[in-house]
Scaffold this motif. Structure first.
Motif, PDB file in Angstrom:
ATOM      1  N   ALA A 281      35.835   8.506   8.848  1.00  0.00           N
ATOM      2  CA  ALA A 281      35.998   8.372  10.305  1.00  0.00           C
ATOM      3  C   ALA A 281      35.700   9.714  10.953  1.00  0.00           C
ATOM      4  CB  ALA A 281      37.414   7.918  10.643  1.00  0.00           C
ATOM      5  N   GLU A 282      36.012   9.838  12.235  1.00  0.00           N
ATOM      6  CA  GLU A 282      35.893  11.089  12.991  1.00  0.00           C
ATOM      7  C   GLU A 282      34.462  11.583  13.198  1.00  0.00           C
ATOM      8  OE1 GLU A 282      38.422  14.029  11.236  1.00  0.00           O
ATOM      9  OE2 GLU A 282      40.228  13.072  11.923  1.00  0.00           O
ATOM     10  N   GLY A 283      33.481  10.843  12.745  1.00  0.00           N
ATOM     11  CA  GLY A 283      32.102  11.280  12.906  1.00  0.00           C
ATOM     12  C   GLY A 283      31.655  11.335  14.346  1.00  0.00           C
ATOM     13  N   GLU A 284      32.300  10.517  15.195  1.00  0.00           N
ATOM     14  CA  GLU A 284      31.864  10.454  16.593  1.00  0.00           C
ATOM     15  C   GLU A 284      32.066  11.763  17.339  1.00  0.00           C
ATOM     16  OE1 GLU A 284      35.954   8.687  16.006  1.00  0.00           O
ATOM     17  OE2 GLU A 284      33.971   8.304  15.186  1.00  0.00           O
ATOM     18  N   LEU A 295      27.668   6.403   9.760  1.00  0.00           N
ATOM     19  CA  LEU A 295      26.758   7.464  10.187  1.00  0.00           C
ATOM     20  C   LEU A 295      25.385   7.306   9.546  1.00  0.00           C
ATOM     21  CD1 LEU A 295      28.727  10.843  10.216  1.00  0.00           C
ATOM     22  CD2 LEU A 295      28.021   9.437  12.153  1.00  0.00           C
ATOM     23  N   GLN A 296      24.364   7.666  10.296  1.00  0.00           N
ATOM     24  CA  GLN A 296      23.006   7.613   9.757  1.00  0.00           C
ATOM     25  C   GLN A 296      22.677   8.946   9.090  1.00  0.00           C
ATOM     26  OE1 GLN A 296      20.001   5.875  12.315  1.00  0.00           O
ATOM     27  NE2 GLN A 296      18.459   7.300  11.544  1.00  0.00           N
ATOM     28  N   VAL A 297      22.247   8.889   7.831  1.00  0.00           N
ATOM     29  CA  VAL A 297      21.846  10.095   7.111  1.00  0.00           C
ATOM     30  C   VAL A 297      20.447   9.898   6.550  1.00  0.00           C
ATOM     31  CG1 VAL A 297      24.211  10.730   6.489  1.00  0.00           C
ATOM     32  CG2 VAL A 297      22.881   9.283   4.941  1.00  0.00           C
ATOM     33  N   LYS A 298      19.774  11.006   6.288  1.00  0.00           N
ATOM     34  CA  LYS A 298      18.456  10.941   5.675  1.00  0.00           C
ATOM     35  C   LYS A 298      18.613  10.568   4.207  1.00  0.00           C
ATOM     36  CE  LYS A 298      16.482  14.321   8.852  1.00  0.00           C
ATOM     37  NZ  LYS A 298      15.910  15.680   9.027  1.00  0.00           N
ATOM     38  N   SER A 299      17.833   9.617   3.781  1.00  0.00           N
ATOM     39  CA  SER A 299      17.963   9.061   2.437  1.00  0.00           C
ATOM     40  C   SER A 299      17.921  10.151   1.369  1.00  0.00           C
ATOM     41  CB  SER A 299      16.836   8.051   2.176  1.00  0.00           C
ATOM     42  OG  SER A 299      16.926   7.532   0.869  1.00  0.00           O
ATOM     43  N   GLY A 300      18.968  10.201   0.555  1.00  0.00           N
ATOM     44  CA  GLY A 300      19.001  11.112  -0.581  1.00  0.00           C
ATOM     45  C   GLY A 300      19.508  12.502  -0.279  1.00  0.00           C
ATOM     46  N   THR A 301      19.372  12.963   0.971  1.00  0.00           N
ATOM     47  CA  THR A 301      19.760  14.339   1.293  1.00  0.00           C
ATOM     48  C   THR A 301      21.130  14.431   1.951  1.00  0.00           C
ATOM     49  OG1 THR A 301      18.836  14.402   3.522  1.00  0.00           O
ATOM     50  CG2 THR A 301      17.333  14.893   1.698  1.00  0.00           C
ATOM     51  N   TYR A 302      21.621  13.296   2.500  1.00  0.00           N
ATOM     52  CA  TYR A 302      22.917  13.238   3.193  1.00  0.00           C
ATOM     53  C   TYR A 302      22.927  14.059   4.475  1.00  0.00           C
ATOM     54  CZ  TYR A 302      24.239  11.154  -1.221  1.00  0.00           C
ATOM     55  OH  TYR A 302      24.279  10.339  -2.331  1.00  0.00           O
ATOM     56  N   ALA A 303      21.741  14.467   4.949  1.00  0.00           N
ATOM     57  CA  ALA A 303      21.624  15.237   6.184  1.00  0.00           C
ATOM     58  C   ALA A 303      21.733  14.301   7.391  1.00  0.00           C
ATOM     59  CB  ALA A 303      20.292  15.978   6.220  1.00  0.00           C
ATOM     60  N   THR A 304      22.426  14.749   8.439  1.00  0.00           N
ATOM     61  CA  THR A 304      22.583  13.956   9.650  1.00  0.00           C
ATOM     62  C   THR A 304      21.621  14.457  10.724  1.00  0.00           C
ATOM     63  OG1 THR A 304      24.255  15.390  10.662  1.00  0.00           O
ATOM     64  CG2 THR A 304      25.036  13.735   9.084  1.00  0.00           C
ATOM     65  N   SER A 305      21.766  13.921  11.909  1.00  0.00           N
ATOM     66  CA  SER A 305      20.915  14.353  13.026  1.00  0.00           C
ATOM     67  C   SER A 305      21.236  15.771  13.480  1.00  0.00           C
ATOM     68  CB  SER A 305      21.072  13.383  14.208  1.00  0.00           C
ATOM     69  OG  SER A 305      22.443  13.218  14.549  1.00  0.00           O
ATOM     70  N   ASN A 306      22.358  16.314  13.037  1.00  0.00           N
ATOM     71  CA  ASN A 306      22.716  17.714  13.279  1.00  0.00           C
ATOM     72  C   ASN A 306      22.396  18.489  12.004  1.00  0.00           C
ATOM     73  OD1 ASN A 306      24.134  20.211  13.383  1.00  0.00           O
ATOM     74  ND2 ASN A 306      25.626  19.363  14.811  1.00  0.00           N
ATOM     75  N   SER A 314      32.495   7.026   2.463  1.00  0.00           N
ATOM     76  CA  SER A 314      32.675   5.840   3.308  1.00  0.00           C
ATOM     77  C   SER A 314      32.324   6.061   4.764  1.00  0.00           C
ATOM     78  CB  SER A 314      34.127   5.344   3.207  1.00  0.00           C
ATOM     79  OG  SER A 314      34.382   4.857   1.905  1.00  0.00           O
ATOM     80  N   ILE A 315      32.112   7.299   5.177  1.00  0.00           N
ATOM     81  CA  ILE A 315      31.670   7.537   6.563  1.00  0.00           C
ATOM     82  C   ILE A 315      30.240   7.037   6.769  1.00  0.00           C
ATOM     83  CG2 ILE A 315      30.707   9.872   6.250  1.00  0.00           C
ATOM     84  CD1 ILE A 315      32.202  10.603   8.884  1.00  0.00           C
ATOM     85  N   ILE A 316      29.490   6.895   5.644  1.00  0.00           N
ATOM     86  CA  ILE A 316      28.142   6.315   5.705  1.00  0.00           C
ATOM     87  C   ILE A 316      28.230   4.801   5.534  1.00  0.00           C
ATOM     88  CG2 ILE A 316      25.857   6.261   4.631  1.00  0.00           C
ATOM     89  CD1 ILE A 316      26.425   9.090   3.588  1.00  0.00           C
ATOM     90  N   ARG A 317      28.911   4.386   4.473  1.00  0.00           N
ATOM     91  CA  ARG A 317      29.189   2.971   4.207  1.00  0.00           C
ATOM     92  C   ARG A 317      30.411   2.922   3.284  1.00  0.00           C
ATOM     93  NH1 ARG A 317      24.532   4.484   1.914  1.00  0.00           N
ATOM     94  NH2 ARG A 317      24.415   4.583  -0.369  1.00  0.00           N
ATOM     95  N   VAL A 318      31.193   1.891   3.408  1.00  0.00           N
ATOM     96  CA  VAL A 318      32.431   1.788   2.643  1.00  0.00           C
ATOM     97  C   VAL A 318      32.130   1.809   1.148  1.00  0.00           C
ATOM     98  CG1 VAL A 318      34.421   0.325   2.126  1.00  0.00           C
ATOM     99  CG2 VAL A 318      33.611   0.544   4.480  1.00  0.00           C
ATOM    100  N   GLN A 319      32.843   2.689   0.444  1.00  0.00           N
ATOM    101  CA  GLN A 319      32.657   2.823  -1.008  1.00  0.00           C
ATOM    102  C   GLN A 319      33.824   2.164  -1.738  1.00  0.00           C
ATOM    103  OE1 GLN A 319      29.847   4.088  -2.346  1.00  0.00           O
ATOM    104  NE2 GLN A 319      29.179   4.306  -0.224  1.00  0.00           N
ATOM    105  N   LYS A 320      33.522   1.106  -2.462  1.00  0.00           N
ATOM    106  CA  LYS A 320      34.558   0.409  -3.223  1.00  0.00           C
ATOM    107  C   LYS A 320      34.780   1.049  -4.590  1.00  0.00           C
ATOM    108  CE  LYS A 320      33.745  -4.037  -0.936  1.00  0.00           C
ATOM    109  NZ  LYS A 320      33.388  -5.461  -1.108  1.00  0.00           N
ATOM    110  N   MET A 321      33.796   1.810  -5.061  1.00  0.00           N
ATOM    111  CA  MET A 321      33.888   2.455  -6.372  1.00  0.00           C
ATOM    112  C   MET A 321      34.168   3.941  -6.183  1.00  0.00           C
ATOM    113  SD  MET A 321      30.595   0.667  -8.216  1.00  0.00           S
ATOM    114  CE  MET A 321      30.627   1.814  -9.580  1.00  0.00           C
ATOM    115  N   ALA A 322      35.293   4.405  -6.716  1.00  0.00           N
ATOM    116  CA  ALA A 322      35.636   5.827  -6.595  1.00  0.00           C
ATOM    117  C   ALA A 322      34.589   6.708  -7.249  1.00  0.00           C
ATOM    118  CB  ALA A 322      37.009   6.083  -7.221  1.00  0.00           C
ATOM    119  N   VAL A 323      34.026   6.255  -8.365  1.00  0.00           N
ATOM    120  CA  VAL A 323      33.032   7.066  -9.071  1.00  0.00           C
ATOM    121  C   VAL A 323      31.767   7.215  -8.229  1.00  0.00           C
ATOM    122  CG1 VAL A 323      32.005   5.110 -10.356  1.00  0.00           C
ATOM    123  CG2 VAL A 323      31.867   7.434 -11.287  1.00  0.00           C
ATOM    124  N   LYS A 324      31.445   6.212  -7.432  1.00  0.00           N
ATOM    125  CA  LYS A 324      30.280   6.319  -6.542  1.00  0.00           C
ATOM    126  C   LYS A 324      30.543   7.342  -5.449  1.00  0.00           C
ATOM    127  CE  LYS A 324      26.309   5.147  -4.698  1.00  0.00           C
ATOM    128  NZ  LYS A 324      25.035   5.586  -5.303  1.00  0.00           N
TER     129      LYS A 324
END
Length: 510
Positions: A281-284, A295-306, A314-324
């Motif tokens: 959360a808190e990305g806004e 949040l939208q990130v560049k594929s593979g780099t995790y870079a945002t528009s800033n 999970s701020i990108i998408r909900v992660q059900k697997m802790a290892v992921k």
């Protein structure tokens, strides 16, 4: 002395010098697999080809002597395509995995077979070192990991999958005082927002790479999405506390009850060289572009528009697997490291991996040669394995990985030239066979490229049996003559043959 030109560079070299060695003397690197100093040059791999600009012919550089006035190309598009094709032909009948299926399936890319080897050999400290190269929170994942690695374990085709998750937990429980070595401080600071599995993982890898790192958590207790697992009794609270204490020993500064407001976000961007959002959360408050699920990130780099802000978990998408989530935190940290050290965020890329698929029934017996019989060892204690139980379970691993993972020239060339693994793969593959009746060497003929180096080395050592080519044409194989065992063939030359082998066909049994 002959004078030649390679890639428009003029060289004067001794009479009788091969093109390969002439190029290397000038710092021009030409790949090769069947060449070895001190051995005869019988060009079989054809990976060392260069082009004679006078007639446009491709010639093997390892076996061709320099001639005065030669004008050669070693790195143009045509040469590179010819080498790529040669490597693809070698790969067409190569039967062997670079990485074991369990490691490929692990989102965090943990070297599971190597961990198992160390546990089986009663080297528990080394086992944890291997785990913590990739995984920041092995104690936690030992309880809450969904173990996708076990779902692809080939041992389950025999009886039951190796209990990888419990072995990971054991390695952490047994050697939890281990602290990985950190790089020297680079003077740069990174803030991580959120103390769940992704955030703690990102902090761990940043700390190891020499960064100062502070984690900011809005709740009173660190843990994020791990806290429900504690409430359900799935994760002991003391394990989470211990993992956080290890991070603090590595230099982590943990700030709890720190909600990120618009004003706070501005000060963080001013005070830190980069930020990683990993709080779900808190990305806004950072005014970042949003995607479909977060949040939208560049594929593979995790870079945002800033450019200073990265995001994972999970701020990108909900992660059900802790290892992921742990894997994403690691990759985000590595991308930040690339951004701050090289000026560009970078995708984490895995090396070329040869894969041949499901084992046939007759191949299971070959892989069991590296294992022991028996069903999965069940832990008698709810806390996990005892030393004896862990060793017994680790020995069930069939070691599907290649023993020359880090020094296989075939893999190196396949990676460099970005080959198509299936381009020349026609018909049914050969079956895996493992020759293991030797004190220190294993021979897997379906990984052999028929370079002949082992044959010559064995002959030089005066081996009475040695190795030889058996068959003709496409059916030729390097084997032990007269139906003898490998220990008869290589009484003296085993280690040198294994070290010279350009693939994992001959390797040390350790």
């Amino acid at each position: 002395m002959p004078t030649i030109t390679i890639d428009k560079q003029t060289l004067e070299v001794a009479e009788g010098t091969s093109i390969l060695n002439a190029a290397r003397s000038a710092g021009i690197e030409i790949p090769s697999m069947c060449y070895l100093d001190g051995c005869s040059n019988h060009p079989t791999c054809m990976v060392c080809m260069v082009k004679n600009n006078a007639n446009q012919q491709m010639i093997p550089s390892c076996a061709t002597k320099v001639v005065d006035g030669m004008d050669l190309a070693s790195d143009d598009a045509e040469v590179k395509e010819a080498r790529k094709e040669a490597i693809e032909l070698l790969m067409s009948d190569h039967v062997g995995d670079c990485e074991a299926p369990c490691r490929v399936a692990c989102p965090a890319y943990m070297d599971i077979p190597k961990m198992n080897r160390f546990i089986a050999n009663n080297q528990f400290d080394k086992a944890l070192q291997i785990v913590k190269e990739e995984i920041a929170l092995p104690g936690i994942l030992g309880y809450v990991c969904s173990a996708p690695c076990e779902k692809v374990c080939r041992r389950k085709d025999v009886d039951q999958a190796v209990s990888i998750c419990l072995l990971k937990r054991f390695s952490d429980e047994e050697s939890n005082e281990y602290l990985p070595e950190k790089k020297e401080s680079n003077g740069k600071k990174v803030a991580v927002i959120g103390s769940g599995p992704a955030g703690l993982s990102a902090a761990y890898h940043l700390l190891l790479n020499g960064y100062s790192c502070e984690v900011f958590e809005k709740e009173e207790q660190a843990g994020g999405s791990l806290l429900p697992a504690i409430e359900k009794g799935e994760l002991p609270e003391d394990i989470l506390k211990r993992e956080i204490e290890i991070l603090k020993k590595l230099g982590l500064v943990l700030n709890v009850k720190q909600e990120i407001t618009l004003e706070k976000s501005a000060s963080l961007q001013k005070d830190f060289d980069a930020l990683i959002l990993a709080n779900g959360a808190e990305g806004e408050v950072f005014d970042l572009e949003k995607g479909k699920s977060g949040l939208q990130v560049k594929s593979g780099t995790y870079a945002t528009s800033n450019s200073k802000v990265f995001a994972c978990g999970s701020i990108i998408r909900v992660q059900k697997m802790a290892v992921k989530a742990v894997a994403m935190g690691k990759e985000a940290a590595w991308s930040v490291d690339s951004y701050l050290s090289k000026g560009e965020a970078k995708t984490t890329e895995r090396l070329f991996n040869s894969r041949f698929g499901t084992l046939r029934k007759e191949e299971l017996a070959e892989y069991l040669k590296e294992s022991v019989e028996g069903d999965r060892v069940e832990a008698k204690s709810p806390k996990g394995y005892s030393k004896e139980e862990a060793i017994a379970e680790a020995k069930r691993c069939m070691h599907c990985d290649c023993r020359k993972l880090d020094n296989c020239r075939l893999r190196d060339c396949a990676e460099e030239y970005k080959i198509d693994r299936r381009r020349f793969a026609l018909g049914e593959r050969n079956s895996v066979v493992k020759y293991m009746k030797h004190d220190s060497v294993i021979y897997e003929p379906e990984k052999c490229i028929k370079c002949g180096l082992c044959i010559e080395i064995a002959e030089r050592h005066g081996e009475k049996t040695g190795l030889t080519n058996i068959g003709r044409g496409f059916t030729v194989k390097v084997a032990v003559p007269f139906n003898q065992e490998l220990n008869e063939a290589l009484k003296l030359a085993g280690r040198e043959c294994a070290e010279a082998c350009p693939t994992g066909a001959l390797s040390m049994n350790n």
